[in-house]
Design a protein around this motif. Sequence first.
Motif, mmCIF file in Angstrom:
data_model
loop_
_atom_site.group_PDB
_atom_site.id
_atom_site.type_symbol
_atom_site.label_atom_id
_atom_site.label_comp_id
_atom_site.label_asym_id
_atom_site.label_seq_id
_atom_site.Cartn_x
_atom_site.Cartn_y
_atom_site.Cartn_z
ATOM 1 N N GLN A 26 2.042 -15.509 -1.385
ATOM 2 C CA GLN A 26 0.652 -15.945 -2.045
ATOM 3 C C GLN A 26 -0.311 -15.808 -1.063
ATOM 4 O OE1 GLN A 26 3.688 -17.706 -2.128
ATOM 5 N NE2 GLN A 26 3.974 -18.823 -3.696
ATOM 6 N N LEU A 27 -0.215 -15.733 0.040
ATOM 7 C CA LEU A 27 -1.250 -15.829 1.132
ATOM 8 C C LEU A 27 -1.617 -14.441 1.730
ATOM 9 C CD1 LEU A 27 -0.421 -19.241 3.124
ATOM 10 C CD2 LEU A 27 -2.155 -18.822 1.597
ATOM 11 N N THR A 28 -0.690 -13.372 1.661
ATOM 12 C CA THR A 28 -0.946 -12.237 2.058
ATOM 13 C C THR A 28 -2.386 -11.546 1.650
ATOM 14 O OG1 THR A 28 0.730 -11.081 0.643
ATOM 15 C CG2 THR A 28 1.671 -11.618 2.721
ATOM 16 N N GLY A 29 -2.303 -11.675 0.352
ATOM 17 C CA GLY A 29 -3.843 -11.284 -0.185
ATOM 18 C C GLY A 29 -5.002 -11.694 0.464
ATOM 19 N N LYS A 30 -5.070 -12.948 0.617
ATOM 20 C CA LYS A 30 -6.000 -13.744 1.376
ATOM 21 C C LYS A 30 -6.321 -13.195 2.899
ATOM 22 C CE LYS A 30 -6.371 -17.715 -1.940
ATOM 23 N NZ LYS A 30 -6.554 -18.980 -1.792
ATOM 24 N N ILE A 31 -5.026 -13.168 3.372
ATOM 25 C CA ILE A 31 -5.008 -12.733 4.955
ATOM 26 C C ILE A 31 -5.655 -11.388 4.963
ATOM 27 C CG2 ILE A 31 -3.727 -11.920 6.574
ATOM 28 C CD1 ILE A 31 -1.712 -14.626 5.767
ATOM 29 N N GLN A 32 -5.264 -10.327 3.947
ATOM 30 C CA GLN A 32 -5.659 -8.907 3.999
ATOM 31 C C GLN A 32 -7.323 -9.072 3.855
ATOM 32 O OE1 GLN A 32 -2.993 -6.232 2.135
ATOM 33 N NE2 GLN A 32 -2.916 -5.643 4.200
ATOM 34 N N GLU A 33 -7.791 -10.003 3.131
ATOM 35 C CA GLU A 33 -9.244 -9.937 2.679
ATOM 36 C C GLU A 33 -9.860 -10.517 4.089
ATOM 37 O OE1 GLU A 33 -10.286 -12.788 -0.508
ATOM 38 O OE2 GLU A 33 -8.802 -11.676 -2.025
ATOM 39 N N ARG A 34 -9.495 -11.270 4.567
ATOM 40 C CA ARG A 34 -10.075 -12.038 5.735
ATOM 41 C C ARG A 34 -9.844 -10.879 7.077
ATOM 42 N NH1 ARG A 34 -10.442 -18.202 7.076
ATOM 43 N NH2 ARG A 34 -11.526 -17.985 9.328
ATOM 44 N N TRP A 35 -8.893 -10.346 7.146
ATOM 45 C CA TRP A 35 -8.517 -9.344 8.441
ATOM 46 C C TRP A 35 -7.963 -8.240 7.826
ATOM 47 C CZ3 TRP A 35 -5.929 -14.316 9.295
ATOM 48 C CH2 TRP A 35 -6.642 -15.324 9.794
ATOM 49 N N GLY A 36 -8.962 -7.064 7.466
ATOM 50 C CA GLY A 36 -8.409 -6.126 6.669
ATOM 51 C C GLY A 36 -7.781 -4.983 7.445
ATOM 52 N N ASP A 37 -8.015 -5.244 8.887
ATOM 53 C CA ASP A 37 -7.299 -4.051 9.662
ATOM 54 C C ASP A 37 -5.589 -4.656 9.681
ATOM 55 O OD1 ASP A 37 -9.548 -3.028 9.937
ATOM 56 O OD2 ASP A 37 -9.728 -3.766 12.281
ATOM 57 N N LEU A 38 -5.158 -5.465 9.095
ATOM 58 C CA LEU A 38 -3.729 -5.712 9.101
ATOM 59 C C LEU A 38 -3.167 -5.044 8.002
ATOM 60 C CD1 LEU A 38 -3.488 -9.675 9.865
ATOM 61 C CD2 LEU A 38 -3.246 -7.853 11.568
ATOM 62 N N THR A 39 -1.857 -4.504 8.078
ATOM 63 C CA THR A 39 -1.307 -3.512 7.130
ATOM 64 C C THR A 39 -0.279 -4.568 6.459
ATOM 65 O OG1 THR A 39 0.542 -2.896 8.534
ATOM 66 C CG2 THR A 39 -1.497 -1.605 8.514
ATOM 67 N N HIS A 40 0.026 -3.799 5.405
ATOM 68 C CA HIS A 40 1.152 -4.523 4.301
ATOM 69 C C HIS A 40 2.540 -4.650 5.396
ATOM 70 C CE1 HIS A 40 -0.754 -4.979 0.771
ATOM 71 N NE2 HIS A 40 -1.068 -3.824 0.563
ATOM 72 N N ASP A 41 2.752 -3.622 6.264
ATOM 73 C CA ASP A 41 3.954 -3.842 6.926
ATOM 74 C C ASP A 41 3.724 -5.031 8.228
ATOM 75 O OD1 ASP A 41 5.194 -1.598 5.963
ATOM 76 O OD2 ASP A 41 4.396 -0.133 7.156
ATOM 77 N N ASP A 42 2.635 -5.204 8.696
ATOM 78 C CA ASP A 42 2.453 -6.115 9.520
ATOM 79 C C ASP A 42 2.570 -7.393 8.884
ATOM 80 O OD1 ASP A 42 1.353 -4.555 11.595
ATOM 81 O OD2 ASP A 42 -0.812 -4.730 10.942
ATOM 82 N N LEU A 43 2.204 -7.788 7.722
ATOM 83 C CA LEU A 43 2.340 -8.930 6.955
ATOM 84 C C LEU A 43 3.890 -9.361 6.552
ATOM 85 C CD1 LEU A 43 -0.818 -8.978 5.010
ATOM 86 C CD2 LEU A 43 -0.483 -10.234 7.302
ATOM 87 N N ASP A 44 4.386 -7.952 6.410
ATOM 88 C CA ASP A 44 5.954 -8.324 5.866
ATOM 89 C C ASP A 44 6.797 -8.466 7.004
ATOM 90 O OD1 ASP A 44 5.499 -7.302 3.363
ATOM 91 O OD2 ASP A 44 6.061 -5.207 3.735
ATOM 92 N N VAL A 45 6.316 -8.146 8.246
ATOM 93 C CA VAL A 45 7.194 -8.456 9.555
ATOM 94 C C VAL A 45 6.895 -9.913 10.111
ATOM 95 C CG1 VAL A 45 7.297 -7.854 11.986
ATOM 96 C CG2 VAL A 45 7.413 -5.857 10.210
ATOM 97 N N ALA A 46 5.811 -10.111 9.832
ATOM 98 C CA ALA A 46 5.134 -11.550 10.161
ATOM 99 C C ALA A 46 5.776 -12.594 9.454
ATOM 100 C CB ALA A 46 3.780 -11.719 10.070
ATOM 101 N N GLU A 47 6.193 -12.556 8.158
ATOM 102 C CA GLU A 47 6.761 -13.407 7.269
ATOM 103 C C GLU A 47 6.523 -14.627 7.554
ATOM 104 O OE1 GLU A 47 8.986 -13.186 4.631
ATOM 105 O OE2 GLU A 47 8.661 -11.140 4.272
ATOM 106 N N GLY A 48 5.326 -15.120 7.619
ATOM 107 C CA GLY A 48 4.817 -16.647 7.855
ATOM 108 C C GLY A 48 4.862 -17.038 9.145
ATOM 109 N N HIS A 49 5.119 -16.243 10.318
ATOM 110 C CA HIS A 49 5.308 -16.556 11.557
ATOM 111 C C HIS A 49 3.902 -16.621 12.208
ATOM 112 C CE1 HIS A 49 9.497 -16.881 11.802
ATOM 113 N NE2 HIS A 49 9.649 -15.957 10.966
ATOM 114 N N THR A 50 3.272 -17.746 12.625
ATOM 115 C CA THR A 50 1.667 -17.629 12.967
ATOM 116 C C THR A 50 1.752 -16.821 14.258
ATOM 117 O OG1 THR A 50 2.087 -19.857 13.742
ATOM 118 C CG2 THR A 50 1.054 -19.569 11.370
ATOM 119 N N GLU A 51 2.843 -17.088 15.100
ATOM 120 C CA GLU A 51 2.583 -16.586 16.523
ATOM 121 C C GLU A 51 2.597 -15.017 16.391
ATOM 122 O OE1 GLU A 51 5.232 -18.777 15.816
ATOM 123 O OE2 GLU A 51 4.528 -20.503 16.474
#
Length: 65
Positions: free
Chosen positions: A12-37
Amino acid sequence: MNSDVIKGKWKQLTGKIQERWGDLTHDDLDVAEGHTEYLEGKLQERYGWTKDKAKEEVKNFSRDL
């Protein structure tokens, strides 16, 4: 919002994350899977920030939610 909640609501948060930090890709967020580090590391990489700056950005993002 703490890191456990972020992990639980990651999809649910990936959309908001991409709004805030548009340089992050979907792949970046898929790999992150909630790991803040990992997210902090990607922010450092994409924006050239220091580790402390990236950590502060993620902390502010969680607070703003």
